[in-house]
Motif scaffolding. Structure first.
Motif, PDB file in Angstrom:
ATOM      1  N   GLN A  23      13.689  78.571  48.047  1.00 21.44           N
ATOM      2  CA  GLN A  23      13.964  79.821  47.337  1.00 21.44           C
ATOM      3  C   GLN A  23      12.959  80.097  46.225  1.00 21.44           C
ATOM      4  OE1 GLN A  23      16.202  81.962  48.419  1.00 21.44           O
ATOM      5  NE2 GLN A  23      16.624  80.508  50.061  1.00 21.44           N
ATOM      6  N   GLN A  24      12.221  79.092  45.793  1.00 20.57           N
ATOM      7  CA  GLN A  24      11.242  79.270  44.726  1.00 20.57           C
ATOM      8  C   GLN A  24       9.858  79.634  45.252  1.00 20.57           C
ATOM      9  OE1 GLN A  24      11.433  75.561  42.706  1.00 20.57           O
ATOM     10  NE2 GLN A  24      13.523  75.864  42.000  1.00 20.57           N
ATOM     11  N   MET A  25       9.696  79.652  46.563  1.00 24.83           N
ATOM     12  CA  MET A  25       8.399  79.948  47.173  1.00 24.83           C
ATOM     13  C   MET A  25       8.254  81.440  47.438  1.00 24.83           C
ATOM     14  SD  MET A  25       6.956  77.111  47.412  1.00 24.83           S
ATOM     15  CE  MET A  25       7.486  75.476  47.062  1.00 24.83           C
ATOM     16  N   ALA A  26       6.998  81.864  47.623  1.00 23.05           N
ATOM     17  CA  ALA A  26       6.743  83.264  47.919  1.00 23.05           C
ATOM     18  C   ALA A  26       7.235  83.635  49.316  1.00 23.05           C
ATOM     19  CB  ALA A  26       5.251  83.552  47.803  1.00 23.05           C
ATOM     20  N   ASN A  27       7.081  82.707  50.270  1.00 19.92           N
ATOM     21  CA  ASN A  27       7.536  82.933  51.641  1.00 19.92           C
ATOM     22  C   ASN A  27       8.533  81.824  51.997  1.00 19.92           C
ATOM     23  OD1 ASN A  27       7.828  83.797  54.210  1.00 19.92           O
ATOM     24  ND2 ASN A  27       5.705  83.483  54.833  1.00 19.92           N
ATOM     25  N   PRO A  28       9.816  82.031  51.695  1.00 22.33           N
ATOM     26  CA  PRO A  28      10.781  80.945  51.870  1.00 22.33           C
ATOM     27  C   PRO A  28      11.095  80.620  53.327  1.00 22.33           C
ATOM     28  CG  PRO A  28      11.912  82.921  51.167  1.00 22.33           C
ATOM     29  CD  PRO A  28      10.444  83.217  51.108  1.00 22.33           C
ATOM     30  N   MET A  29      10.864  81.551  54.239  1.00 20.66           N
ATOM     31  CA  MET A  29      11.236  81.314  55.632  1.00 20.66           C
ATOM     32  C   MET A  29      10.449  80.151  56.233  1.00 20.66           C
ATOM     33  SD  MET A  29      13.620  82.643  56.967  1.00 20.66           S
ATOM     34  CE  MET A  29      14.420  82.462  58.499  1.00 20.66           C
ATOM     35  N   ILE A  30       9.182  80.011  55.876  1.00 23.89           N
ATOM     36  CA  ILE A  30       8.356  78.910  56.373  1.00 23.89           C
ATOM     37  C   ILE A  30       8.939  77.571  55.927  1.00 23.89           C
ATOM     38  CG2 ILE A  30       6.063  77.869  56.293  1.00 23.89           C
ATOM     39  CD1 ILE A  30       5.788  80.449  57.663  1.00 23.89           C
ATOM     40  N   MET A  31       9.337  77.476  54.670  1.00 29.15           N
ATOM     41  CA  MET A  31       9.907  76.229  54.149  1.00 29.15           C
ATOM     42  C   MET A  31      11.260  75.934  54.785  1.00 29.15           C
ATOM     43  SD  MET A  31       7.955  74.722  51.928  1.00 29.15           S
ATOM     44  CE  MET A  31       8.924  73.816  50.753  1.00 29.15           C
ATOM     45  N   ILE A  32      12.063  76.972  55.016  1.00 30.46           N
ATOM     46  CA  ILE A  32      13.369  76.767  55.634  1.00 30.46           C
ATOM     47  C   ILE A  32      13.205  76.251  57.054  1.00 30.46           C
ATOM     48  CG2 ILE A  32      15.433  77.960  56.494  1.00 30.46           C
ATOM     49  CD1 ILE A  32      15.275  79.737  54.000  1.00 30.46           C
ATOM     50  N   ILE A  33      12.295  76.856  57.818  1.00 25.73           N
ATOM     51  CA  ILE A  33      12.062  76.416  59.191  1.00 25.73           C
ATOM     52  C   ILE A  33      11.505  74.995  59.213  1.00 25.73           C
ATOM     53  CG2 ILE A  33      10.657  76.835  61.250  1.00 25.73           C
ATOM     54  CD1 ILE A  33      11.012  79.844  60.662  1.00 25.73           C
ATOM     55  N   GLY A  34      10.575  74.694  58.308  1.00 20.52           N
ATOM     56  CA  GLY A  34      10.036  73.334  58.217  1.00 20.52           C
ATOM     57  C   GLY A  34      11.110  72.323  57.879  1.00 20.52           C
ATOM     58  N   GLY A  35      11.970  72.658  56.931  1.00 16.71           N
ATOM     59  CA  GLY A  35      13.060  71.768  56.552  1.00 16.71           C
ATOM     60  C   GLY A  35      14.045  71.548  57.682  1.00 16.71           C
ATOM     61  N   LEU A  36      14.344  72.615  58.416  1.00 14.21           N
ATOM     62  CA  LEU A  36      15.259  72.478  59.551  1.00 14.21           C
ATOM     63  C   LEU A  36      14.647  71.632  60.659  1.00 14.21           C
ATOM     64  CD1 LEU A  36      16.778  76.070  59.813  1.00 14.21           C
ATOM     65  CD2 LEU A  36      17.920  73.975  59.084  1.00 14.21           C
ATOM     66  N   MET A  37      13.346  71.746  60.861  1.00 14.74           N
ATOM     67  CA  MET A  37      12.690  70.912  61.869  1.00 14.74           C
ATOM     68  C   MET A  37      12.724  69.444  61.469  1.00 14.74           C
ATOM     69  SD  MET A  37       9.618  73.404  63.251  1.00 14.74           S
ATOM     70  CE  MET A  37       8.452  72.136  63.112  1.00 14.74           C
ATOM     71  N   ILE A  38      12.508  69.159  60.190  1.00 12.77           N
ATOM     72  CA  ILE A  38      12.565  67.773  59.714  1.00 12.77           C
ATOM     73  C   ILE A  38      13.973  67.211  59.883  1.00 12.77           C
ATOM     74  CG2 ILE A  38      12.385  66.307  57.662  1.00 12.77           C
ATOM     75  CD1 ILE A  38      10.127  68.144  56.715  1.00 12.77           C
ATOM     76  N   VAL A  39      14.985  68.009  59.555  1.00 14.10           N
ATOM     77  CA  VAL A  39      16.375  67.571  59.715  1.00 14.10           C
ATOM     78  C   VAL A  39      16.683  67.345  61.190  1.00 14.10           C
ATOM     79  CG1 VAL A  39      18.775  68.305  59.471  1.00 14.10           C
ATOM     80  CG2 VAL A  39      17.193  68.612  57.580  1.00 14.10           C
ATOM     81  N   LEU A  40      16.208  68.228  62.059  1.00 11.06           N
ATOM     82  CA  LEU A  40      16.446  68.077  63.495  1.00 11.06           C
ATOM     83  C   LEU A  40      15.820  66.793  64.034  1.00 11.06           C
ATOM     84  CD1 LEU A  40      17.553  69.323  66.106  1.00 11.06           C
ATOM     85  CD2 LEU A  40      15.334  70.423  66.376  1.00 11.06           C
ATOM     86  N   VAL A  41      14.592  66.506  63.621  1.00 10.77           N
ATOM     87  CA  VAL A  41      13.928  65.273  64.064  1.00 10.77           C
ATOM     88  C   VAL A  41      14.696  64.050  63.570  1.00 10.77           C
ATOM     89  CG1 VAL A  41      11.847  63.874  63.755  1.00 10.77           C
ATOM     90  CG2 VAL A  41      11.644  66.286  64.339  1.00 10.77           C
ATOM     91  N   SER A  42      15.161  64.094  62.333  1.00 14.16           N
ATOM     92  CA  SER A  42      15.888  62.937  61.800  1.00 14.16           C
ATOM     93  C   SER A  42      17.224  62.738  62.515  1.00 14.16           C
ATOM     94  CB  SER A  42      16.094  63.074  60.298  1.00 14.16           C
ATOM     95  OG  SER A  42      16.968  64.148  60.012  1.00 14.16           O
ATOM     96  N   VAL A  43      17.889  63.823  62.905  1.00 12.75           N
ATOM     97  CA  VAL A  43      19.151  63.695  63.640  1.00 12.75           C
ATOM     98  C   VAL A  43      18.890  63.104  65.022  1.00 12.75           C
ATOM     99  CG1 VAL A  43      20.993  65.034  64.750  1.00 12.75           C
ATOM    100  CG2 VAL A  43      20.395  65.467  62.382  1.00 12.75           C
ATOM    101  N   ILE A  44      17.813  63.532  65.671  1.00 12.66           N
ATOM    102  CA  ILE A  44      17.461  62.978  66.981  1.00 12.66           C
ATOM    103  C   ILE A  44      17.171  61.487  66.859  1.00 12.66           C
ATOM    104  CG2 ILE A  44      15.699  63.003  68.785  1.00 12.66           C
ATOM    105  CD1 ILE A  44      15.578  66.054  68.389  1.00 12.66           C
ATOM    106  N   LEU A  45      16.408  61.106  65.837  1.00 15.34           N
ATOM    107  CA  LEU A  45      16.117  59.684  65.635  1.00 15.34           C
ATOM    108  C   LEU A  45      17.381  58.890  65.321  1.00 15.34           C
ATOM    109  CD1 LEU A  45      12.830  59.854  63.543  1.00 15.34           C
ATOM    110  CD2 LEU A  45      13.084  59.124  65.914  1.00 15.34           C
ATOM    111  N   LEU A  46      18.280  59.482  64.562  1.00 16.19           N
ATOM    112  CA  LEU A  46      19.540  58.824  64.220  1.00 16.19           C
ATOM    113  C   LEU A  46      20.387  58.584  65.472  1.00 16.19           C
ATOM    114  CD1 LEU A  46      21.252  57.908  61.750  1.00 16.19           C
ATOM    115  CD2 LEU A  46      22.289  60.159  61.823  1.00 16.19           C
TER     116      LEU A  46
END
Length: 60
Positions: A23-46
């Motif tokens: 929310q503090q970035m100029a383009n928050p959608m990129i950070m949200i998508i990146g964060g969701l991808m990281i969470v998805l990878v971690s759930v798959i690894l888990l």
């Protein structure tokens, strides 16, 4: 001491940190998508490590 999903939880926390701080970035959608991808990878690894652990213990 037995380690149980430490790296997976660490990656999940980093992903959530990206999502929360987006929310503090100029383009928050990129950070949200990146964060969701990281969470998805971690759930798959888990899930993968839990499956391997169940096989090792003979509970599957």
């Amino acid at each position: 001491m037995e380690k149980k999903a430490t790296w997976e939880l660490f990656l999940m926390a980093i992903g959530f940190l990206f999502i929360v701080s987006s929310q503090q970035m100029a383009n928050p959608m990129i950070m949200i998508i990146g964060g969701l991808m990281i969470v998805l990878v971690s759930v798959i690894l888990l899930k993968k490590s839990a499956k391997k652990e169940r096989r090792r213990n003979g509970k599957w």
